[in-house]
Write a protein that holds these residues in place. Structure first.
Motif, PDB file in Angstrom:
ATOM      1  N   ILE A 152       1.683   5.142  -2.303  1.00  0.00           N
ATOM      2  CA  ILE A 152       1.568   5.962  -3.505  1.00  0.00           C
ATOM      3  C   ILE A 152       2.522   5.374  -4.534  1.00  0.00           C
ATOM      4  O   ILE A 152       3.721   5.213  -4.267  1.00  0.00           O
ATOM      5  CB  ILE A 152       1.929   7.438  -3.243  1.00  0.00           C
ATOM      6  CG1 ILE A 152       1.076   8.012  -2.108  1.00  0.00           C
ATOM      7  CG2 ILE A 152       1.761   8.255  -4.522  1.00  0.00           C
ATOM      8  CD1 ILE A 152      -0.409   8.028  -2.366  1.00  0.00           C
ATOM      9  N   GLN A 153       1.983   5.050  -5.709  1.00  0.00           N
ATOM     10  CA  GLN A 153       2.778   4.455  -6.776  1.00  0.00           C
ATOM     11  C   GLN A 153       3.072   5.483  -7.863  1.00  0.00           C
ATOM     12  O   GLN A 153       2.219   6.321  -8.182  1.00  0.00           O
ATOM     13  CB  GLN A 153       2.034   3.273  -7.402  1.00  0.00           C
ATOM     14  CG  GLN A 153       1.832   2.081  -6.478  1.00  0.00           C
ATOM     15  CD  GLN A 153       3.119   1.351  -6.183  1.00  0.00           C
ATOM     16  OE1 GLN A 153       3.811   1.702  -5.223  1.00  0.00           O
ATOM     17  NE2 GLN A 153       3.445   0.351  -6.981  1.00  0.00           N
ATOM     18  N   ARG A 154       4.274   5.388  -8.426  1.00  0.00           N
ATOM     19  CA  ARG A 154       4.637   6.220  -9.570  1.00  0.00           C
ATOM     20  C   ARG A 154       4.856   5.326 -10.781  1.00  0.00           C
ATOM     21  O   ARG A 154       5.600   4.346 -10.717  1.00  0.00           O
ATOM     22  CB  ARG A 154       5.912   7.016  -9.296  1.00  0.00           C
ATOM     23  CG  ARG A 154       6.289   7.960 -10.463  1.00  0.00           C
ATOM     24  CD  ARG A 154       7.647   8.595 -10.262  1.00  0.00           C
ATOM     25  NE  ARG A 154       8.704   7.600 -10.349  1.00  0.00           N
ATOM     26  CZ  ARG A 154       9.769   7.566  -9.558  1.00  0.00           C
ATOM     27  NH1 ARG A 154       9.905   8.454  -8.592  1.00  0.00           N
ATOM     28  NH2 ARG A 154      10.692   6.636  -9.706  1.00  0.00           N
ATOM     29  N   PHE A 155       4.189   5.676 -11.881  1.00  0.00           N
ATOM     30  CA  PHE A 155       4.341   4.948 -13.132  1.00  0.00           C
ATOM     31  C   PHE A 155       4.987   5.884 -14.152  1.00  0.00           C
ATOM     32  O   PHE A 155       4.414   6.914 -14.508  1.00  0.00           O
ATOM     33  CB  PHE A 155       2.985   4.458 -13.643  1.00  0.00           C
ATOM     34  CG  PHE A 155       2.324   3.453 -12.740  1.00  0.00           C
ATOM     35  CD1 PHE A 155       2.501   2.093 -12.947  1.00  0.00           C
ATOM     36  CD2 PHE A 155       1.533   3.864 -11.672  1.00  0.00           C
ATOM     37  CE1 PHE A 155       1.897   1.158 -12.111  1.00  0.00           C
ATOM     38  CE2 PHE A 155       0.921   2.942 -10.831  1.00  0.00           C
ATOM     39  CZ  PHE A 155       1.108   1.584 -11.052  1.00  0.00           C
ATOM     40  N   ASN A 168       3.676   2.857   3.899  1.00  0.00           N
ATOM     41  CA  ASN A 168       3.224   2.868   5.300  1.00  0.00           C
ATOM     42  C   ASN A 168       2.193   3.962   5.575  1.00  0.00           C
ATOM     43  O   ASN A 168       2.177   4.569   6.650  1.00  0.00           O
ATOM     44  CB  ASN A 168       4.408   3.021   6.260  1.00  0.00           C
ATOM     45  CG  ASN A 168       5.312   1.803   6.253  1.00  0.00           C
ATOM     46  OD1 ASN A 168       4.873   0.695   5.954  1.00  0.00           O
ATOM     47  ND2 ASN A 168       6.584   2.003   6.563  1.00  0.00           N
ATOM     48  N   LEU A 169       1.344   4.226   4.590  1.00  0.00           N
ATOM     49  CA  LEU A 169       0.258   5.175   4.790  1.00  0.00           C
ATOM     50  C   LEU A 169      -0.940   4.448   5.396  1.00  0.00           C
ATOM     51  O   LEU A 169      -0.962   3.222   5.479  1.00  0.00           O
ATOM     52  CB  LEU A 169      -0.130   5.821   3.456  1.00  0.00           C
ATOM     53  CG  LEU A 169       0.961   6.651   2.772  1.00  0.00           C
ATOM     54  CD1 LEU A 169       0.522   7.064   1.378  1.00  0.00           C
ATOM     55  CD2 LEU A 169       1.309   7.883   3.602  1.00  0.00           C
ATOM     56  N   GLN A 170      -1.934   5.220   5.806  1.00  0.00           N
ATOM     57  CA  GLN A 170      -3.148   4.641   6.365  1.00  0.00           C
ATOM     58  C   GLN A 170      -4.344   5.121   5.548  1.00  0.00           C
ATOM     59  O   GLN A 170      -4.895   6.173   5.790  1.00  0.00           O
ATOM     60  CB  GLN A 170      -3.312   5.033   7.839  1.00  0.00           C
ATOM     61  CG  GLN A 170      -2.207   4.507   8.745  1.00  0.00           C
ATOM     62  CD  GLN A 170      -2.452   4.850  10.195  1.00  0.00           C
ATOM     63  OE1 GLN A 170      -3.461   4.462  10.784  1.00  0.00           O
ATOM     64  NE2 GLN A 170      -1.529   5.596  10.789  1.00  0.00           N
ATOM     65  N   SER A 171      -4.668   4.323   4.529  1.00  0.00           N
ATOM     66  CA  SER A 171      -5.793   4.594   3.645  1.00  0.00           C
ATOM     67  C   SER A 171      -5.657   5.945   2.939  1.00  0.00           C
ATOM     68  O   SER A 171      -6.443   6.865   3.162  1.00  0.00           O
ATOM     69  CB  SER A 171      -7.115   4.546   4.421  1.00  0.00           C
ATOM     70  OG  SER A 171      -8.216   4.581   3.548  1.00  0.00           O
ATOM     71  N   GLU A 190      -7.682   7.064   7.284  1.00  0.00           N
ATOM     72  CA  GLU A 190      -7.541   6.417   8.583  1.00  0.00           C
ATOM     73  C   GLU A 190      -6.424   7.047   9.409  1.00  0.00           C
ATOM     74  O   GLU A 190      -6.465   7.028  10.639  1.00  0.00           O
ATOM     75  CB  GLU A 190      -7.275   4.917   8.402  1.00  0.00           C
ATOM     76  CG  GLU A 190      -8.390   4.163   7.687  1.00  0.00           C
ATOM     77  CD  GLU A 190      -9.707   4.216   8.442  1.00  0.00           C
ATOM     78  OE1 GLU A 190      -9.684   4.389   9.681  1.00  0.00           O
ATOM     79  OE2 GLU A 190     -10.762   4.102   7.794  1.00  0.00           O
ATOM     80  N   GLY A 191      -5.427   7.608   8.746  1.00  0.00           N
ATOM     81  CA  GLY A 191      -4.327   8.240   9.469  1.00  0.00           C
ATOM     82  C   GLY A 191      -4.697   9.580  10.064  1.00  0.00           C
ATOM     83  O   GLY A 191      -4.010  10.088  10.957  1.00  0.00           O
ATOM     84  N   GLY A 192      -5.782  10.186   9.569  1.00  0.00           N
ATOM     85  CA  GLY A 192      -6.249  11.445  10.130  1.00  0.00           C
ATOM     86  C   GLY A 192      -5.277  12.592   9.962  1.00  0.00           C
ATOM     87  O   GLY A 192      -5.112  13.423  10.856  1.00  0.00           O
ATOM     88  N   ARG A 193      -4.625  12.658   8.805  1.00  0.00           N
ATOM     89  CA  ARG A 193      -3.650  13.722   8.602  1.00  0.00           C
ATOM     90  C   ARG A 193      -3.500  14.033   7.117  1.00  0.00           C
ATOM     91  O   ARG A 193      -3.995  13.309   6.252  1.00  0.00           O
ATOM     92  CB  ARG A 193      -2.287  13.309   9.152  1.00  0.00           C
ATOM     93  CG  ARG A 193      -1.658  12.140   8.402  1.00  0.00           C
ATOM     94  CD  ARG A 193      -0.222  11.879   8.828  1.00  0.00           C
ATOM     95  NE  ARG A 193       0.382  10.792   8.066  1.00  0.00           N
ATOM     96  CZ  ARG A 193       1.683  10.527   8.041  1.00  0.00           C
ATOM     97  NH1 ARG A 193       2.523  11.271   8.749  1.00  0.00           N
ATOM     98  NH2 ARG A 193       2.160   9.517   7.325  1.00  0.00           N
TER      99      ARG A 193
END
Length: 294
Positions: A152-155, A168-171, A190-193
């Motif tokens: 997740i990026q913050r601008f 380190n997230l999964q999609s 993909e992380g299912g959470r």
């Protein structure tokens, strides 16, 4: 409805505590010698002062919308956005910031790229790789779910170089910002959470597990969590201590590869039925409710 009549309706819905909080928020804008008591008549005086000093107008009520959201006065927000809660009970959906957009508004054909580089994916601070969702906080910071970079990026306002706030997230898919608590909710396909990330402490906690391809999330101000399960083709409603399905059989039959979801001001639920190339609306049914939960 006449603008001033609308403001009268708004102040009629305020409790004494709401008025005190509202006056406290505006204390820095009003001269100290201009003593306005947080009473019903005092709130009308406050609104009159805001109008006279061009802080509020029929065309621009942004400052009022921000103030009522900060004090969590959902009825006032709903009225200003055109929904009378005495007719339709105010839904428990005011967790994210929503801008007031006048009905006459149109959008310019001039487009500004706020983040990313056209046609070029990458993992540098200047690049994005398949952004899937975004949120904007009250300070104008832009948060982007950068799926293929698993972050997740913050601008910051005016900046095109992003800062990674969650990694380190999964999609990662849909994100939702709770501007009151400064928490960011992220659905991981993909992380299912579903992850709740505190932007102040930079710590996260998994609030939903074992989700079959989580592609959408909506969190209400009362803590109910609505999750789109792409693989199961349904929408599930969670509580912290349990799980409640919403129209599970109907959703399984009707939805195919669903992604994001949202709620309107009345409480109707909208789901992106991706593989069927359509948006589905599920009308709210309050017949089983006591109007205290959504």
């Amino acid at each position: 409805m006449d603008f001033r009549a609308l403001l009268v309706q708004v102040q009629d819905r305020l409790s004494d505590a709401d008025r005190r909080r509202l006056h406290f928020l505006f204390a820095g804008d009003i001269p100290k010698w201009y003593n306005i008591h947080p009473s019903m008549s005092g709130t009308l005086d406050l609104l009159q002062w805001l109008i006279e000093h061009d802080k509020v107008s029929e065309e621009d009520i942004t400052i009022l919308m921000k103030a009522f959201r900060k004090i969590n006065c959902t009825e006032a927000v709903a009225l200003l956005m055109g929904n009378d809660c005495s007719v339709h009970p105010c839904p428990d959906t005011f967790i994210s910031r929503q801008s007031h957009i006048p009905p006459c508004a149109t959008w310019s054909s001039k487009v500004t790229t706020m983040a990313g580089i056209f046609g070029k994916e990458g993992d540098s601070p200047l690049h994005l790789n398949m952004p899937t969702s975004l949120a904007i906080d009250l300070d104008g910071n832009l948060f982007v779910s950068d799926e293929k970079n698993n972050r997740i990026q913050r601008f910051a306002p005016g900046e095109t170089s992003g800062v990674t706030v969650i990694w380190n997230l999964q999609s990662p898919q849909q994100i939702q910002l709770d501007y009151r608590t400064k928490a960011l909710y992220v659905s991981e396909m993909e992380g299912g959470r579903v992850l709740k990330w505190d932007l102040q402490t930079r710590e996260g906690v998994t609030i939903v597990r074992n989700c079959r391809l989580c592609t959408g999330v909506f969190v209400s101000s009362k803590g109910f969590i609505y999750v789109v399960e792409n693989r199961r083709h349904n929408v599930v409603k969670y509580q912290w201590d349990g799980r409640i399905r919403l129209d599970s059989e109907y959703s399984q039959q009707e939805l195919q590869g669903a992604h994001g979801l949202a709620f309107d001001q009345v409480g109707n639920m909208y789901v992106a039925d991706t593989w069927n190339h359509r948006i589905q609306r599920y009308d709210i049914d309050l017949s089983q409710c006591n109007h205290t939960h959504t």
